[in-house]
Design a protein around this motif. Sequence first.
Motif, PDB file in Angstrom:
ATOM      1  N   SER A 185      57.781  -8.579  92.825  1.00  0.00           N
ATOM      2  CA  SER A 185      57.746  -7.115  92.699  1.00  0.00           C
ATOM      3  C   SER A 185      57.960  -6.453  94.055  1.00  0.00           C
ATOM      4  O   SER A 185      58.716  -5.475  94.165  1.00  0.00           O
ATOM      5  CB  SER A 185      56.409  -6.666  92.113  1.00  0.00           C
ATOM      6  OG  SER A 185      56.256  -7.109  90.797  1.00  0.00           O
ATOM      7  N   LEU A 186      57.298  -6.976  95.085  1.00  0.00           N
ATOM      8  CA  LEU A 186      57.445  -6.420  96.421  1.00  0.00           C
ATOM      9  C   LEU A 186      58.870  -6.606  96.933  1.00  0.00           C
ATOM     10  O   LEU A 186      59.461  -5.673  97.502  1.00  0.00           O
ATOM     11  CB  LEU A 186      56.444  -7.068  97.379  1.00  0.00           C
ATOM     12  CG  LEU A 186      56.424  -6.540  98.811  1.00  0.00           C
ATOM     13  CD1 LEU A 186      56.149  -5.044  98.843  1.00  0.00           C
ATOM     14  CD2 LEU A 186      55.389  -7.298  99.632  1.00  0.00           C
ATOM     15  N   GLU A 187      59.440  -7.776  96.725  1.00  0.00           N
ATOM     16  CA  GLU A 187      60.824  -8.025  97.142  1.00  0.00           C
ATOM     17  C   GLU A 187      61.784  -7.075  96.437  1.00  0.00           C
ATOM     18  O   GLU A 187      62.720  -6.549  97.056  1.00  0.00           O
ATOM     19  CB  GLU A 187      61.209  -9.473  96.863  1.00  0.00           C
ATOM     20  CG  GLU A 187      60.519 -10.465  97.781  1.00  0.00           C
ATOM     21  CD  GLU A 187      60.637 -11.905  97.320  1.00  0.00           C
ATOM     22  OE1 GLU A 187      61.301 -12.174  96.286  1.00  0.00           O
ATOM     23  OE2 GLU A 187      60.051 -12.776  97.991  1.00  0.00           O
ATOM     24  N   GLU A 188      61.567  -6.830  95.156  1.00  0.00           N
ATOM     25  CA  GLU A 188      62.422  -5.913  94.396  1.00  0.00           C
ATOM     26  C   GLU A 188      62.261  -4.482  94.915  1.00  0.00           C
ATOM     27  O   GLU A 188      63.249  -3.748  95.041  1.00  0.00           O
ATOM     28  CB  GLU A 188      62.079  -5.975  92.907  1.00  0.00           C
ATOM     29  CG  GLU A 188      62.835  -4.998  92.043  1.00  0.00           C
ATOM     30  CD  GLU A 188      64.344  -5.174  92.065  1.00  0.00           C
ATOM     31  OE1 GLU A 188      65.053  -4.179  91.832  1.00  0.00           O
ATOM     32  OE2 GLU A 188      64.818  -6.299  92.322  1.00  0.00           O
ATOM     33  N   GLU A 189      61.046  -4.092  95.233  1.00  0.00           N
ATOM     34  CA  GLU A 189      60.794  -2.757  95.768  1.00  0.00           C
ATOM     35  C   GLU A 189      61.507  -2.574  97.110  1.00  0.00           C
ATOM     36  O   GLU A 189      62.145  -1.540  97.350  1.00  0.00           O
ATOM     37  CB  GLU A 189      59.289  -2.543  95.934  1.00  0.00           C
ATOM     38  CG  GLU A 189      58.905  -1.166  96.407  1.00  0.00           C
ATOM     39  CD  GLU A 189      57.397  -1.006  96.497  1.00  0.00           C
ATOM     40  OE1 GLU A 189      56.944  -0.439  97.502  1.00  0.00           O
ATOM     41  OE2 GLU A 189      56.690  -1.445  95.575  1.00  0.00           O
ATOM     42  N   ILE A 190      61.430  -3.574  97.981  1.00  0.00           N
ATOM     43  CA  ILE A 190      62.102  -3.506  99.280  1.00  0.00           C
ATOM     44  C   ILE A 190      63.611  -3.454  99.090  1.00  0.00           C
ATOM     45  O   ILE A 190      64.307  -2.671  99.746  1.00  0.00           O
ATOM     46  CB  ILE A 190      61.685  -4.689 100.171  1.00  0.00           C
ATOM     47  CG1 ILE A 190      60.221  -4.527 100.600  1.00  0.00           C
ATOM     48  CG2 ILE A 190      62.596  -4.807 101.398  1.00  0.00           C
ATOM     49  CD1 ILE A 190      59.638  -5.757 101.263  1.00  0.00           C
ATOM     50  N   ARG A 191      64.140  -4.288  98.179  1.00  0.00           N
ATOM     51  CA  ARG A 191      65.571  -4.282  97.900  1.00  0.00           C
ATOM     52  C   ARG A 191      66.025  -2.910  97.424  1.00  0.00           C
ATOM     53  O   ARG A 191      67.034  -2.359  97.866  1.00  0.00           O
ATOM     54  CB  ARG A 191      65.929  -5.337  96.853  1.00  0.00           C
ATOM     55  CG  ARG A 191      67.444  -5.478  96.625  1.00  0.00           C
ATOM     56  CD  ARG A 191      67.799  -6.113  95.304  1.00  0.00           C
ATOM     57  NE  ARG A 191      67.328  -5.374  94.151  1.00  0.00           N
ATOM     58  CZ  ARG A 191      67.849  -4.222  93.707  1.00  0.00           C
ATOM     59  NH1 ARG A 191      68.855  -3.654  94.334  1.00  0.00           N
ATOM     60  NH2 ARG A 191      67.359  -3.621  92.642  1.00  0.00           N
ATOM     61  N   HIS A 192      65.239  -2.299  96.537  1.00  0.00           N
ATOM     62  CA  HIS A 192      65.579  -0.977  96.007  1.00  0.00           C
ATOM     63  C   HIS A 192      65.540   0.080  97.120  1.00  0.00           C
ATOM     64  O   HIS A 192      66.435   0.936  97.207  1.00  0.00           O
ATOM     65  CB  HIS A 192      64.614  -0.601  94.879  1.00  0.00           C
ATOM     66  CG  HIS A 192      64.851   0.751  94.324  1.00  0.00           C
ATOM     67  ND1 HIS A 192      65.933   1.053  93.533  1.00  0.00           N
ATOM     68  CD2 HIS A 192      64.145   1.900  94.455  1.00  0.00           C
ATOM     69  CE1 HIS A 192      65.888   2.326  93.202  1.00  0.00           C
ATOM     70  NE2 HIS A 192      64.816   2.864  93.756  1.00  0.00           N
ATOM     71  N   GLU A 193      64.521   0.028  97.984  1.00  0.00           N
ATOM     72  CA  GLU A 193      64.434   0.993  99.083  1.00  0.00           C
ATOM     73  C   GLU A 193      65.633   0.865 100.013  1.00  0.00           C
ATOM     74  O   GLU A 193      66.194   1.870 100.444  1.00  0.00           O
ATOM     75  CB  GLU A 193      63.141   0.782  99.867  1.00  0.00           C
ATOM     76  CG  GLU A 193      61.908   1.264  99.136  1.00  0.00           C
ATOM     77  CD  GLU A 193      60.622   1.001  99.906  1.00  0.00           C
ATOM     78  OE1 GLU A 193      60.697   0.639 101.109  1.00  0.00           O
ATOM     79  OE2 GLU A 193      59.555   1.148  99.314  1.00  0.00           O
TER      80      GLU A 193
ATOM     81  N   GLU B 118      50.107  -3.714  98.688  1.00  0.00           N
ATOM     82  CA  GLU B 118      51.475  -3.398  99.109  1.00  0.00           C
ATOM     83  C   GLU B 118      52.299  -2.828  97.958  1.00  0.00           C
ATOM     84  O   GLU B 118      53.059  -1.891  98.138  1.00  0.00           O
ATOM     85  CB  GLU B 118      52.170  -4.646  99.664  1.00  0.00           C
ATOM     86  CG  GLU B 118      51.748  -5.021 101.054  1.00  0.00           C
ATOM     87  CD  GLU B 118      52.172  -4.015 102.100  1.00  0.00           C
ATOM     88  OE1 GLU B 118      53.314  -3.510 102.040  1.00  0.00           O
ATOM     89  OE2 GLU B 118      51.350  -3.720 102.981  1.00  0.00           O
ATOM     90  N   VAL B 119      52.133  -3.400  96.778  1.00  0.00           N
ATOM     91  CA  VAL B 119      52.932  -2.988  95.623  1.00  0.00           C
ATOM     92  C   VAL B 119      52.406  -1.690  95.012  1.00  0.00           C
ATOM     93  O   VAL B 119      53.179  -0.795  94.673  1.00  0.00           O
ATOM     94  CB  VAL B 119      52.979  -4.105  94.560  1.00  0.00           C
ATOM     95  CG1 VAL B 119      53.630  -3.622  93.277  1.00  0.00           C
ATOM     96  CG2 VAL B 119      53.717  -5.327  95.108  1.00  0.00           C
ATOM     97  N   HIS B 120      51.084  -1.573  94.874  1.00  0.00           N
ATOM     98  CA  HIS B 120      50.497  -0.450  94.131  1.00  0.00           C
ATOM     99  C   HIS B 120      49.840   0.615  95.000  1.00  0.00           C
ATOM    100  O   HIS B 120      49.438   1.662  94.494  1.00  0.00           O
ATOM    101  CB  HIS B 120      49.475  -0.971  93.120  1.00  0.00           C
ATOM    102  CG  HIS B 120      50.066  -1.907  92.114  1.00  0.00           C
ATOM    103  ND1 HIS B 120      50.926  -1.495  91.125  1.00  0.00           N
ATOM    104  CD2 HIS B 120      49.945  -3.249  91.953  1.00  0.00           C
ATOM    105  CE1 HIS B 120      51.294  -2.537  90.397  1.00  0.00           C
ATOM    106  NE2 HIS B 120      50.725  -3.614  90.884  1.00  0.00           N
TER     107      HIS B 120
END
Length: 91
Positions: free
Chosen positions: A48-56, A19-21
């Motif tokens: 990392s995934l939560e941060e990526e979703i937050r950023h999106e 999911e992350v990479h």
Amino acid sequence: MNTIYKDELIQTLWDLFKEVHGVRPRGMGYEKYSIADLEHEVAHLQRSLEEEIRHEREMEDRAINSCMDSGCPDISTAMRWLEDAYEMEWV
């Protein structure tokens, strides 16, 4: 029990890594990791995934607000305009 739990952690780790990479890990040797190390890695990838979703979501909000500032009449229309323009899906 520990073997089953460890196998579940490794599977979770593989899924989160993808999911992350965008790819599954290769040659990482997770079988040799301790349960504590696997739990740590899973927690790290979850963050990392939560941060990526937050950023999106933040970027989507900015794009919607930009459309609204450009005269778009409502949020659903702004979302439709953005979907049409960028062939995107909402998080």
